[in-house]
Structure formats: structure tokens, C-alpha cells
Design an enzyme around this catalytic site. Structure first.
Site, PDB file in Angstrom:
ATOM      1  N   GLY A 123       0.814  -1.217   0.000  1.00 23.55           N
ATOM      2  CA  GLY A 123       0.000   0.000   0.000  1.00 23.55           C
ATOM      3  C   GLY A 123       0.842   1.259   0.000  1.00 23.55           C
ATOM      4  O   GLY A 123       0.536   2.227  -0.707  1.00 23.55           O
TER       5      GLY A 123
ATOM      6  N   ASN B 119      -8.524   3.814   7.912  1.00 23.83           N
ATOM      7  CA  ASN B 119      -7.981   2.703   8.688  1.00 23.83           C
ATOM      8  C   ASN B 119      -8.234   2.819  10.185  1.00 23.83           C
ATOM      9  O   ASN B 119      -8.304   1.815  10.882  1.00 23.83           O
ATOM     10  CB  ASN B 119      -6.479   2.546   8.422  1.00 23.83           C
ATOM     11  CG  ASN B 119      -5.725   3.855   8.437  1.00 23.83           C
ATOM     12  OD1 ASN B 119      -6.052   4.789   7.719  1.00 23.83           O
ATOM     13  ND2 ASN B 119      -4.712   3.931   9.274  1.00 23.83           N
TER      14      ASN B 119
ATOM     15  N   GLN C 170      -7.957  -0.326   2.940  1.00 21.77           N
ATOM     16  CA  GLN C 170      -8.831  -0.887   3.982  1.00 21.77           C
ATOM     17  C   GLN C 170     -10.160  -1.407   3.449  1.00 21.77           C
ATOM     18  O   GLN C 170     -10.831  -2.177   4.133  1.00 21.77           O
ATOM     19  CB  GLN C 170      -9.103   0.136   5.086  1.00 21.77           C
ATOM     20  CG  GLN C 170      -7.933   0.382   6.009  1.00 21.77           C
ATOM     21  CD  GLN C 170      -7.517  -0.845   6.823  1.00 21.77           C
ATOM     22  OE1 GLN C 170      -8.262  -1.806   6.973  1.00 21.77           O
ATOM     23  NE2 GLN C 170      -6.307  -0.815   7.342  1.00 21.77           N
TER      24      GLN C 170
ATOM     25  N   SER D 126      -3.438  -3.480  -0.825  1.00 15.10           N
ATOM     26  CA  SER D 126      -2.323  -4.171  -0.194  1.00 15.10           C
ATOM     27  C   SER D 126      -2.763  -5.548   0.298  1.00 15.10           C
ATOM     28  O   SER D 126      -3.746  -5.669   1.039  1.00 15.10           O
ATOM     29  CB  SER D 126      -1.823  -3.340   0.996  1.00 15.10           C
ATOM     30  OG  SER D 126      -0.827  -4.045   1.692  1.00 15.10           O
TER      31      SER D 126
ATOM     32  N   HIS E 180      -1.670  -7.779   2.474  1.00 13.31           N
ATOM     33  CA  HIS E 180      -1.673  -8.235   3.879  1.00 13.31           C
ATOM     34  C   HIS E 180      -2.851  -7.722   4.691  1.00 13.31           C
ATOM     35  O   HIS E 180      -3.064  -8.142   5.828  1.00 13.31           O
ATOM     36  CB  HIS E 180      -0.337  -7.934   4.564  1.00 13.31           C
ATOM     37  CG  HIS E 180      -0.130  -6.518   5.009  1.00 13.31           C
ATOM     38  ND1 HIS E 180      -0.364  -6.122   6.307  1.00 13.31           N
ATOM     39  CD2 HIS E 180       0.315  -5.427   4.363  1.00 13.31           C
ATOM     40  CE1 HIS E 180      -0.055  -4.834   6.422  1.00 13.31           C
ATOM     41  NE2 HIS E 180       0.354  -4.388   5.257  1.00 13.31           N
TER      42      HIS E 180
ATOM     43  N   CYS F  20       0.332   2.801  13.235  1.00 14.99           N
ATOM     44  CA  CYS F  20       1.529   3.547  12.827  1.00 14.99           C
ATOM     45  C   CYS F  20       1.912   4.593  13.859  1.00 14.99           C
ATOM     46  O   CYS F  20       3.043   5.042  13.905  1.00 14.99           O
ATOM     47  CB  CYS F  20       1.290   4.246  11.499  1.00 14.99           C
ATOM     48  SG  CYS F  20       0.699   3.117  10.258  1.00 14.99           S
TER      49      CYS F  20
HETATM   50  C1  LIG Z   1      -1.943  -0.436   5.866  1.00 11.59           C
HETATM   51  C2  LIG Z   1      -2.312   0.758   5.060  1.00 11.59           C
HETATM   52  C3  LIG Z   1      -1.436   1.323   4.120  1.00 11.59           C
HETATM   53  C4  LIG Z   1      -0.030   0.797   3.947  1.00 11.59           C
HETATM   54  O1  LIG Z   1       0.006  -0.442   3.324  1.00 11.59           O
HETATM   55  P1  LIG Z   1       1.331  -1.344   3.477  1.00 11.59           P
HETATM   56  O2  LIG Z   1       1.098  -2.466   2.528  1.00 11.59           O
HETATM   57  O3  LIG Z   1       1.378  -1.781   4.904  1.00 11.59           O
HETATM   58  O4  LIG Z   1       2.483  -0.492   3.085  1.00 11.59           O
HETATM   59  C5  LIG Z   1      -1.868   2.379   3.372  1.00 11.59           C
HETATM   60  N1  LIG Z   1      -3.097   2.885   3.532  1.00 11.59           N
HETATM   61  C6  LIG Z   1      -3.980   2.398   4.407  1.00 11.59           C
HETATM   62  C7  LIG Z   1      -5.340   2.997   4.527  1.00 11.59           C
HETATM   63  C8  LIG Z   1      -3.611   1.325   5.216  1.00 11.59           C
HETATM   64  O5  LIG Z   1      -4.482   0.849   6.106  1.00 11.59           O
END
Ligand SMILES: *Cc1c(COP(=O)(O)O)cnc(C)c1O
Length: 387
Positions: free
Chosen positions: A72, A152, A180, A200, A202, A326
């Protein structure tokens, strides 16, 4: 055995067993480099392109519009910086919101050092961006509007199609961070009317370190990484074939029972909210009451520090987050809750419960049983809590 309950699925999710199973062959016998001409390479290339087709299908996009990235954060960086750099001649103005993920906010901050200008749109108390504010902010120099789909921290879902329509009318590119929402609700890039969309793996039971950026055909964008001609020269670097296969499989699984899972999670969070508010006084919901992803509940427990609740829940085997994962470890109140004008003390006392596939009604019952004791213990010691 000690009971373990994970309620932090917005931070990350475990890899689904079927996803892992789909990935494993590409670490071993199918290890080839997708750029190689021989059969080893061709096998990897086929897996790569089949994954691209699958992802495109679930987003209602063309496979040529799907670009795989490292996640992401990279997708957001590529969308924001890539469009800003490629369209410099047109202008230097970007519009985003105050509640974006840091991957978008920090990309904008970085561009400001290069002479770009950013407008950070405010949100209302539910975390919704104001349509008229966006309309007023678009000017001749605007090259990009980037507004997230689901937040998020609080889960609020923006009316993306409507907001994107405003940008499109003025010939301005629109990007959405859908990290999300992907896997939790239907995503259709045409219905959403977006030019770019980040996701993303994960966050939806795929592996860490792999994501994608949807880039509508015709969007001008400068790459971040230079090297080989991978991903149509927009993202150099040997493709993470096992990860990409895992991403596509995870998306397929998410779609196989999406409505059922949406309903199940909604019912879990609703039951949880109802029961905790029955048993614990002075709880406030942060985020939109209905325009919210089904798994997320952000609650403020008046008079107690979120961090203290987290530590106490952790002792009971329950994993939750304060604000955003974060920002944990920092004493700054969450930028999202601040933008929603949640008073400082309530922001400090907020917890994010994000449910997922592994959670059951028993989990809800267990948390509802241990939480009231923790809160009343902490409130009894709190110098600021008055009934
Ligand atoms: C987790 C997240 C990201 C970052 O994604 P990663 O794959 O962990 O770098 C970006 N935006 C939102 C809204 C997220 O929840």
C-alpha cells in the site's frame, strides 16, 4: 492454554492457509524469473499474468491497468508522486484530506519541499470529506485529488464516486487509497470513477510486502524506481511472483464469501458495541454510525488512557490498537481523530477494535466479560474521571 484473541485486523491479517498453499510452489519448483525466456521463466510469467487477470476481474479493470508493487505504501507513493512529477507542466497543486494514511500525507509533504502545494481538506465529525470544500479547492494548477476510500482508524467510507466526479469534471486525476476497503467490500474502479486505486495484500489475508496500483489507461505517471522494463516500465524490479500469486488468491477468497463475511462482521461489531455500552458508561463511538467498513469499531473510554487499556487487554491475550498502529508509541493524538474534532482527552482514550475471519461470538463474549473490569479499575485510579 491462554486464550488469544486478535482484534487488530486493520493493522494486518494472517495469511489464509489456501493463500499460502497457492504461493509455496513459486518459491520452489516454480521459482523462475518472469523475465526469463526459458520454461522456468515462462511458468512464472504465466502465473504472474493469470494473477493480474484475476485482480483486474475483481476490480472491473483491464489487466493492462494493474501494476504490482511492494504494498500500500509504495502504491500510494507511486500514485501521488508519479502523477505530480509527470504533470508538472500543467500545475503544482494537489488536493488530499486531513485523514489520509501517512503514505499519502508524507508523499505530499515531500512534494511540498519540491515546490508543490497541497490542500488538506477538512472532514466533519464522522470523518466525511465535504463535497463543496473539494469543489472550491480545485483550481487550474490542480493535477491530482487523492482521497481514501475507507479510513484505517475509524472505518468511515467516503462517497468516492461523487468526489471523483467533481475532479473528473475539471479534468483532474483522482486517486483513492482503498487498502482498507479492498477485500471487505465490492470494489469497482468504474463505479468508483477513479483513475488510480491502491491496495495491499496483507490487509485481506494475503502476504506482507505485496500490493497493487490500478492505473487507468491514459494516466500520465512518472515511475519511482528505474531499472528493467517490468510492469510496463512503471515499476522496475523482478516481480514478487509468489507474493503476487498470494495477493490474487487472497482477493479471490475474499470475493467467494464477501457478503456473508460482511454480514457476519457487522453483526459481531454491532453485538460487541451494544454489549459494551450496556456494561460500561461513558463510551463514545468515533467514525460514521453507518457509512463504515463492517469490521471496525473505534471507541473512546472517557477518563482512561487508551495505552493502559491496551496493556491490560494484552495481559488477557486480547490484541487491539490505539488510534492507528503507525502512531503507537507516540504521544501525539491521532491526526484522524484530531481532524474529526474529537476532544484531546477522548482521542487519547480511544481504542480501535478491528474484527476479522478468526473472530467468533465467543470472542465477543470474552472481551465483553473482561473489559468492564479493566475500565472500572483504570477509572478508579484516574485523576480525571468523574462519574
Ligand atoms: C496499511 C495501510 C497502508 C499501507 O500499506 P502497506 O502495505 O502496509 O504499506 C496504506 N493505507 C492504508 C489505509 C492502510 O491501512
Amino acid at each position: 492454554m491462554e486464550r488469544k484473541i486478535y482484534l487488530d485486523h486493520n493493522a494486518t491479517t494472517p495469511v489464509h492457509p489456501e493463500v499460502l498453499e497457492a504461493m509455496l510452489p513459486f518459491y520452489q519448483e516454480g521459482f523462475g524469473n518472469a523475465s526469463s525466456i526459458h520454461s522456468f521463466g515462462r511458468e512464472a510469467k504465466v502465473a504472474l499474468e493469470e494473477s493480474r487477470e484475476k485482480v483486474a476481474k475483481f476490480l472491473n479493470a483491464d489487466p493492462l491497468e494493474i501494476y504490482f508493487t511492494s504494498g500500500g505504501t509504495e502504491s500510494d507513493n507511486l500514485a501521488v508522486k508519479g502523477v505530480a512529477w509527470a504533470n508538472k507542466k500543467k500545475g503544482n497543486h494537489i488536493i488530499t484530506s486531513q485523514i489520509e494514511h501517512h503514505a499519502v500525507l508524507e508523499s505530499c509533504k515531500f512534494l511540498e519541499k519540491e515546490g508543490y502545494e497541497t490542500t488538506y481538506l477538512p472532514v466533519d465529525k464522522y470523518g466525511l470529506v465535504d463535497h463543496d470544500e473539494l469543489k472550491k479547492s480545485i483550481k487550474r494548477e490542480t493535477v491530482l485529488v487523492s482521497i481514501m476510500h475507507a479510513n484505517n482508524e475509524v472505518g468511515t467510507i467516503q462517497p468516492i464516486a461523487e468526489l471523483a466526479g467533481l475532479a473528473k469534471e475539471k479534468g483532474v486525476y483522482f486517486h483513492t487509497d482503498a487498502v482498507q476497503s479492498t477485500g471487505k467490500m465490492k470494489i469497482d474502479v468504474n463505479e468508483l470513477n477513479v483513475d488510480m486505486l491502491s491496495l495491499s495484500a496483507h490487509k485481506f489475508y494475503g502476504p506482507k510486502g505485496v500490493g497493487a496500483l490500478y492505473i487507468r489507461r491514459g494516466v500520465r505517471l512518472t515511475p519511482l524506481a528505474h531499472g528493467g522494463h517490468h510492469e510496463k516500465s512503471r515499476r522496475a524490479g523482478t516481480e514478487n511472483v509468489p507474493g503476487i500469486v498470494g495477493l490474487a488468491k487472497a482477493l479471490e477468497i475474499a470475493h467467494s464469501d464477501m457478503q456473508e463475511e460482511e454480514r457476519r462482521l457487522k453483526s459481531l461489531t454491532e453485538t460487541f458495541f451494544k454489549k459494551v455500552t450496556e456494561r460500561i458508561p461513558d463510551i463514545f463511538l468515533n467514525g460514521h454510525p453507518v457509512l463504515r467498513i463492517p469490521n471496525t469499531l473505534n471507541l473512546s473510554f472517557k477518563g482512561v488512557e487508551g495505552e493502559s487499556i491496551i496493556l491490560n487487554l494484552d495481559l488477557k491475550g486480547i490484541g487491539v490498537a490505539s488510534g492507528s498502529a503507525c502512531t503507537s508509541g507516540s504521544l501525539e493524538p491521532s491526526h484522524v481523530l484530531s481532524a474529526m474534532r474529537v476532544p484531546g482527552d477522548l482521542a487519547q482514550s480511544s481504542l480501535r477494535f478491528s474484527f476479522g475471519r478468526s473472530n467468533t461470538v465467543d470472542d465477543v463474549a470474552y472481551v465483553v466479560e473482561v473489559l468492564p473490569e479493566i475500565i472500572s479499575k483504570l477509572r478508579a485510579m484516574s485523576p480525571i474521571y468523574q462519574k
